[in-house]
Design an enzyme around this catalytic site. Sequence first.
Site, short mmCIF file in Angstrom:
data_model
loop_
_atom_site.label_atom_id
_atom_site.label_comp_id
_atom_site.label_asym_id
_atom_site.label_seq_id
_atom_site.Cartn_x
_atom_site.Cartn_y
_atom_site.Cartn_z
N HIS A 121 -2.38 3.18 -3.48
CA HIS A 121 -1.29 3.71 -4.27
C HIS A 121 -0.49 4.74 -3.47
O HIS A 121 -1.06 5.46 -2.65
CB HIS A 121 -1.81 4.38 -5.54
CG HIS A 121 -2.67 3.50 -6.38
ND1 HIS A 121 -2.24 2.30 -6.89
CD2 HIS A 121 -3.96 3.64 -6.80
CE1 HIS A 121 -3.22 1.74 -7.59
NE2 HIS A 121 -4.27 2.54 -7.55
N GLU A 170 -5.96 9.09 -8.78
CA GLU A 170 -6.78 8.74 -9.94
C GLU A 170 -8.22 9.14 -9.70
O GLU A 170 -8.60 9.54 -8.59
CB GLU A 170 -6.69 7.24 -10.21
CG GLU A 170 -7.15 6.38 -9.05
CD GLU A 170 -6.77 4.90 -9.20
OE1 GLU A 170 -5.92 4.58 -10.05
OE2 GLU A 170 -7.32 4.08 -8.47
N HIS A 180 -8.80 1.21 -1.67
CA HIS A 180 -9.93 1.14 -2.60
C HIS A 180 -9.93 -0.17 -3.35
O HIS A 180 -8.94 -0.90 -3.37
CB HIS A 180 -9.86 2.30 -3.60
CG HIS A 180 -8.64 2.26 -4.47
ND1 HIS A 180 -7.41 2.76 -4.06
CD2 HIS A 180 -8.42 1.77 -5.72
CE1 HIS A 180 -6.52 2.59 -5.02
NE2 HIS A 180 -7.11 1.99 -6.05
N ARG A 193 -0.98 -4.18 -3.12
CA ARG A 193 -2.15 -4.99 -2.78
C ARG A 193 -2.14 -5.35 -1.29
O ARG A 193 -1.14 -5.86 -0.78
CB ARG A 193 -2.19 -6.28 -3.59
CG ARG A 193 -2.29 -6.10 -5.09
CD ARG A 193 -2.57 -7.44 -5.77
NE ARG A 193 -2.34 -7.36 -7.20
CZ ARG A 193 -1.29 -7.88 -7.83
NH1 ARG A 193 -0.38 -8.55 -7.13
NH2 ARG A 193 -1.14 -7.76 -9.12
#
Length: 233
Positions: free
Chosen positions: A104, A121, A179, A199
């Site tokens: 991200h 996150e 991740h 991605r």
Amino acid sequence: MTVQPYPLQFEPVFKERVWGGQALSRFGLNIPEGAIGEGWMIGDHPNGTTKVKNGELAGKGLDEIREAYGREWFGSKALNGKSGRFPLLIKLLDCNDDLSVQVHPTDDYERLPQGELGKTEMWYILDAKPGAKIIYGLKEGVDRAAMEKAIREGSIMDTLQEVPVEAGDAFYIPAGTVHALCSGVVVAEIQQNSDTTYRLYDYDRPGLDGKPRELHIEDSLNVIAYEGAGARG
């Protein structure tokens, strides 16, 4: 109408995902049929806005409540200045299959979609099958050139750290950290209010529509924190 603040309960927004399942039903949720990968429990985003199910504001979306009472109820610093929305998005994730290898961006990435934030996150592992794992950061010495080479040669998995997990584990995933959640875990995810994911790799599988899922190689390479992402062993 003046409404005194009270504990708000929200109706989740469920998302079907190619990697989802039905495990969220074990947490008292009435989920629809299909491969349900995400339950957005508290959301104020164009792609998913939760609605109140109790009290005077029943039926109101979090976006409506934010517009009417945001500063008074959530505080002067709670609403993000860039998007103007509630700053957090809280989800439950059923990882019945491996998620894509992804990353991200930070808030200042110049190619972010209009109005979007970056995404830092954290994960709390609610349930994990024996042998469950996650992908969490890069191995030592992997720089942009090494990652480009691995993508070109189909060996990206060799650049990634795998970490075994069990229920009760928690992980901080700063923006820029490569991740992936892997199969066999159910996760509570607390994140910035963003729906931007790049991605890197998706196991060459088709999406729910039968078509290959989009990859975002250039953006991923641009935003990866090759050093200092906070996710090294």
